[in-house]
Design a protein around this motif. Structure first.
Motif, PDB file in Angstrom:
ATOM      1  N   ALA A  10      48.426 -11.048  21.774  1.00  0.00           N
ATOM      2  CA  ALA A  10      49.208 -10.287  20.381  1.00  0.00           C
ATOM      3  C   ALA A  10      49.301 -10.991  19.511  1.00  0.00           C
ATOM      4  O   ALA A  10      48.952 -10.440  18.466  1.00  0.00           O
ATOM      5  N   GLY A  11      48.727 -12.425  19.605  1.00  0.00           N
ATOM      6  CA  GLY A  11      48.854 -13.046  18.072  1.00  0.00           C
ATOM      7  C   GLY A  11      47.555 -12.576  17.151  1.00  0.00           C
ATOM      8  O   GLY A  11      47.364 -11.974  16.425  1.00  0.00           O
ATOM      9  N   THR A  12      45.869 -12.700  18.693  1.00  0.00           N
ATOM     10  CA  THR A  12      44.881 -12.508  17.897  1.00  0.00           C
ATOM     11  C   THR A  12      45.257 -10.766  17.010  1.00  0.00           C
ATOM     12  O   THR A  12      44.456 -10.607  16.132  1.00  0.00           O
ATOM     13  N   ARG A  13      45.356  -9.998  18.036  1.00  0.00           N
ATOM     14  CA  ARG A  13      45.863  -8.729  17.773  1.00  0.00           C
ATOM     15  C   ARG A  13      46.483  -8.586  16.438  1.00  0.00           C
ATOM     16  O   ARG A  13      45.617  -7.937  15.773  1.00  0.00           O
ATOM     17  N   GLU A  14      47.615  -8.730  15.895  1.00  0.00           N
ATOM     18  CA  GLU A  14      47.973  -8.916  14.964  1.00  0.00           C
ATOM     19  C   GLU A  14      47.657 -10.067  13.902  1.00  0.00           C
ATOM     20  O   GLU A  14      47.161  -9.175  13.020  1.00  0.00           O
ATOM     21  N   ASP A  15      46.831 -10.945  13.776  1.00  0.00           N
ATOM     22  CA  ASP A  15      45.406 -11.331  13.283  1.00  0.00           C
ATOM     23  C   ASP A  15      44.553 -10.227  12.829  1.00  0.00           C
ATOM     24  O   ASP A  15      44.629 -10.093  11.146  1.00  0.00           O
ATOM     25  N   THR A  16      44.544  -9.601  13.574  1.00  0.00           N
ATOM     26  CA  THR A  16      42.836  -8.820  13.399  1.00  0.00           C
ATOM     27  C   THR A  16      43.441  -7.965  12.334  1.00  0.00           C
ATOM     28  O   THR A  16      42.628  -6.807  11.842  1.00  0.00           O
ATOM     29  N   ARG A  17      44.258  -6.983  13.059  1.00  0.00           N
ATOM     30  CA  ARG A  17      44.735  -5.426  12.369  1.00  0.00           C
ATOM     31  C   ARG A  17      45.417  -6.846  10.624  1.00  0.00           C
ATOM     32  O   ARG A  17      45.183  -5.806  10.087  1.00  0.00           O
ATOM     33  N   THR A  18      45.715  -7.381  10.452  1.00  0.00           N
ATOM     34  CA  THR A  18      46.903  -8.098   9.244  1.00  0.00           C
ATOM     35  C   THR A  18      45.185  -8.314   8.415  1.00  0.00           C
ATOM     36  O   THR A  18      45.119  -7.522   6.759  1.00  0.00           O
ATOM     37  N   ARG A  19      44.220  -8.891   8.646  1.00  0.00           N
ATOM     38  CA  ARG A  19      42.653  -9.401   7.837  1.00  0.00           C
ATOM     39  C   ARG A  19      42.468  -7.610   7.865  1.00  0.00           C
ATOM     40  O   ARG A  19      41.902  -7.000   6.661  1.00  0.00           O
ATOM     41  N   ILE A  20      42.303  -6.679   8.896  1.00  0.00           N
ATOM     42  CA  ILE A  20      41.130  -5.320   8.587  1.00  0.00           C
ATOM     43  C   ILE A  20      42.362  -4.740   7.989  1.00  0.00           C
ATOM     44  O   ILE A  20      41.916  -3.812   6.400  1.00  0.00           O
ATOM     45  N   LEU A  21      43.865  -4.456   7.570  1.00  0.00           N
ATOM     46  CA  LEU A  21      44.561  -3.992   6.405  1.00  0.00           C
ATOM     47  C   LEU A  21      44.474  -4.607   5.173  1.00  0.00           C
ATOM     48  O   LEU A  21      44.865  -4.111   4.062  1.00  0.00           O
ATOM     49  N   ALA A  22      44.332  -6.480   4.968  1.00  0.00           N
ATOM     50  CA  ALA A  22      44.342  -6.701   3.358  1.00  0.00           C
ATOM     51  C   ALA A  22      42.843  -6.346   3.169  1.00  0.00           C
ATOM     52  O   ALA A  22      42.770  -6.297   2.103  1.00  0.00           O
ATOM     53  N   ALA A  23      41.674  -6.273   4.164  1.00  0.00           N
ATOM     54  CA  ALA A  23      40.262  -5.742   3.637  1.00  0.00           C
ATOM     55  C   ALA A  23      40.262  -4.395   3.185  1.00  0.00           C
ATOM     56  O   ALA A  23      40.399  -4.123   1.918  1.00  0.00           O
ATOM     57  N   ALA A  24      41.231  -3.731   3.664  1.00  0.00           N
ATOM     58  CA  ALA A  24      41.094  -1.990   3.303  1.00  0.00           C
ATOM     59  C   ALA A  24      42.118  -2.650   1.737  1.00  0.00           C
ATOM     60  O   ALA A  24      41.367  -1.086   1.101  1.00  0.00           O
ATOM     61  N   ALA A  25      43.170  -2.755   1.687  1.00  0.00           N
ATOM     62  CA  ALA A  25      43.976  -2.788   0.080  1.00  0.00           C
ATOM     63  C   ALA A  25      42.928  -3.495  -0.928  1.00  0.00           C
ATOM     64  O   ALA A  25      42.958  -2.840  -1.556  1.00  0.00           O
ATOM     65  N   ASP A  26      42.135  -4.551  -0.279  1.00  0.00           N
ATOM     66  CA  ASP A  26      41.152  -5.029  -1.180  1.00  0.00           C
ATOM     67  C   ASP A  26      40.113  -3.328  -1.644  1.00  0.00           C
ATOM     68  O   ASP A  26      40.282  -3.111  -3.019  1.00  0.00           O
ATOM     69  N   LEU A  27      39.155  -2.635  -0.809  1.00  0.00           N
ATOM     70  CA  LEU A  27      38.802  -1.665  -1.055  1.00  0.00           C
ATOM     71  C   LEU A  27      39.099  -0.423  -2.198  1.00  0.00           C
ATOM     72  O   LEU A  27      38.735  -0.191  -1.991  1.00  0.00           O
ATOM     73  N   LEU A  28      40.554  -0.268  -1.424  1.00  0.00           N
ATOM     74  CA  LEU A  28      41.301   0.898  -1.768  1.00  0.00           C
ATOM     75  C   LEU A  28      41.334   0.748  -3.123  1.00  0.00           C
ATOM     76  O   LEU A  28      41.434   1.271  -4.315  1.00  0.00           O
ATOM     77  N   ALA A  29      41.780  -0.922  -3.690  1.00  0.00           N
ATOM     78  CA  ALA A  29      42.147  -1.232  -5.398  1.00  0.00           C
ATOM     79  C   ALA A  29      40.685  -1.489  -5.865  1.00  0.00           C
ATOM     80  O   ALA A  29      40.824  -0.826  -7.495  1.00  0.00           O
ATOM     81  N   GLU A  30      39.886  -2.031  -5.581  1.00  0.00           N
ATOM     82  CA  GLU A  30      38.546  -1.589  -5.761  1.00  0.00           C
ATOM     83  C   GLU A  30      38.005  -0.407  -6.234  1.00  0.00           C
ATOM     84  O   GLU A  30      37.432   0.574  -7.573  1.00  0.00           O
TER      85      GLU A  30
END
Length: 241
Positions: A10-30
């Motif tokens: 579950a922790g790994t899944r949440e870490d992956t989810r957070t990493r994906i959202l952080a990457a998506a947020a950067d792409l959205l900002a750029e």
């Protein structure tokens, strides 16, 4: 052992989810919303497209989650500020923080508030509105609210988000932040009085003030409190100028 393995998974899944959202947020900002493709997000986050589909369903699900992620970041900033002695000044500070966050994160803000589908029903959006409602409730308990709490909160929310979206749409060099100050003060003037409301606004103000402190009363039964609450809400709703 199975519990440990499940927790780790579950922790790994949440870490992956957070990493994906952080990457998506950067792409959205750029690059704006169009830059947030599953392929680009996967490459930026170091995951395969099936992982994104498994966690978010599709691009719409990813954007919904991204809107919630943005509101959660916004909430973390709002909750850093301890309430002051003057609830009206806290409301002003909350407004300024809201507008500042939008101007610093225009693409994310537009995703959060520019499309009513995104964020409007998410738990994070509800929590953001609850913080605003908390400010309004403190003002009501201080006897300074001239309209019903729900109407006041909706008005502040509508005016604040609308003002922010208008400023975002303007070229940065053409933005006049006095627009935000003027809108803020116009809303405050419409919902708040400096004189205790029973004297300033008659039965409507008195109903608003009593409704705000009704949960603290102990002299009434739950049924009596519910009935009085309904009556006070009806009086407070008669708050048109």
């Amino acid at each position: 052992m199975d519990d440990v393995g499940s927790a780790s998974s579950a922790g790994t899944r949440e870490d992956t989810r957070t990493r994906i959202l952080a990457a998506a947020a950067d792409l959205l900002a750029e690059g704006g919303r169009e830059a947030v493709s599953t392929r680009a997000v996967g490459a930026a986050a170091g995951v395969q497209a099936p992982t994104i589909y498994r966690l978010f369903g599709d691009k719409r699900g990813l954007l919904d989650a991204l809107a919630t992620y943005g509101i959660t970041r916004y909430l973390s900033r709002k909750t850093e500020h301890e309430p002051g002695d003057d609830p009206v000044e806290d409301l002003r500070a909350g407004w300024d923080l809201h507008v500042g966050f939008g101007l610093a994160n225009p693409e994310l803000y537009a995703l959060m508030y520019g499309d009513p589908h995104h964020g409007s029903t998410s738990p994070a959006a509800a929590a953001a509105f609850d913080i605003l409602a908390g400010h309004i409730g403190r003002i009501a308990r201080a006897g300074r609210l001239r309209v019903g709490e729900e109407r006041a909160a909706q008005l502040v929310h509508a005016a604040g988000s609308g003002t922010t979206l208008v400023l975002i749409a303007l070229p940065e060099e053409a933005r006049d932040l006095r627009l935000s100050s003027l809108a803020r003060e116009a809303v405050i003037a419409a919902i708040i009085t400096d004189v205790p409301v029973p004297a300033a606004t008659g039965p409507v103000g008195a109903a608003v003030a009593l409704r705000a402190v009704l949960p603290e009363t102990t002299a009434l039964t739950p049924g009596e409190r519910s009935l009085l609450s309904e009556w006070l809400d009806r009086i407070a709703a008669d708050d048109a100028p």
